[in-house]
Scaffold this motif. Structure first.
Motif, PDB file in Angstrom:
ATOM      1  N   ILE A  36      11.424  17.721 -46.355  1.00  0.00           N
ATOM      2  CA  ILE A  36      10.858  17.788 -47.696  1.00  0.00           C
ATOM      3  C   ILE A  36      11.714  18.702 -48.572  1.00  0.00           C
ATOM      4  O   ILE A  36      12.018  18.382 -49.717  1.00  0.00           O
ATOM      5  CB  ILE A  36       9.402  18.308 -47.652  1.00  0.00           C
ATOM      6  CG1 ILE A  36       8.513  17.336 -46.874  1.00  0.00           C
ATOM      7  CG2 ILE A  36       8.851  18.525 -49.056  1.00  0.00           C
ATOM      8  CD1 ILE A  36       8.339  15.981 -47.505  1.00  0.00           C
TER       9      ILE A  36
ATOM     10  N   THR B  53       3.158  21.358 -46.015  1.00  0.00           N
ATOM     11  CA  THR B  53       4.442  21.350 -45.316  1.00  0.00           C
ATOM     12  C   THR B  53       4.936  22.754 -44.971  1.00  0.00           C
ATOM     13  O   THR B  53       6.037  22.905 -44.463  1.00  0.00           O
ATOM     14  CB  THR B  53       5.516  20.647 -46.156  1.00  0.00           C
ATOM     15  OG1 THR B  53       5.683  21.344 -47.378  1.00  0.00           O
ATOM     16  CG2 THR B  53       5.171  19.206 -46.389  1.00  0.00           C
TER      17      THR B  53
ATOM     18  N   SER C  89       4.970  22.914 -41.076  1.00  0.00           N
ATOM     19  CA  SER C  89       5.064  21.582 -40.497  1.00  0.00           C
ATOM     20  C   SER C  89       6.474  21.308 -39.983  1.00  0.00           C
ATOM     21  O   SER C  89       7.439  21.962 -40.361  1.00  0.00           O
ATOM     22  CB  SER C  89       4.704  20.544 -41.562  1.00  0.00           C
ATOM     23  OG  SER C  89       4.888  19.257 -41.062  1.00  0.00           O
TER      24      SER C  89
ATOM     25  N   ALA D  42       8.901  19.978 -42.796  1.00  0.00           N
ATOM     26  CA  ALA D  42       9.267  20.873 -43.891  1.00  0.00           C
ATOM     27  C   ALA D  42      10.757  20.829 -44.238  1.00  0.00           C
ATOM     28  O   ALA D  42      11.099  20.771 -45.422  1.00  0.00           O
ATOM     29  CB  ALA D  42       8.822  22.294 -43.585  1.00  0.00           C
TER      30      ALA D  42
END
Length: 52
Positions: A48, A39, A42, A45
């Motif tokens: 998350i 992540t 990404s 991210a």
């Protein structure tokens, strides 16, 4: 080949010394490190990181 030897040797260490309680700790650390690596660059991210 070297990775397989490392995994086999670690499993033998756990089995011989009866340290099976280390296995979940190692697995969680590997999962968190994989999560961070995948992540990092990404689009998901921010989502998350919002969980933590």
């Amino acid at each position: 080949m070297a990775n397989q030897n490392l995994i086999i040797e670690f499993w033998e260490f756990l089995r011989v010394r009866k340290r099976f309680w280390l296995l979940p700790i190692i697995l969680v650390l590997l999962l968190f490190s994989a999560l961070i690596v995948f992540t990092e660059s990404s689009v998901i991210a921010p989502f998350i990181y919002a969980l933590f």
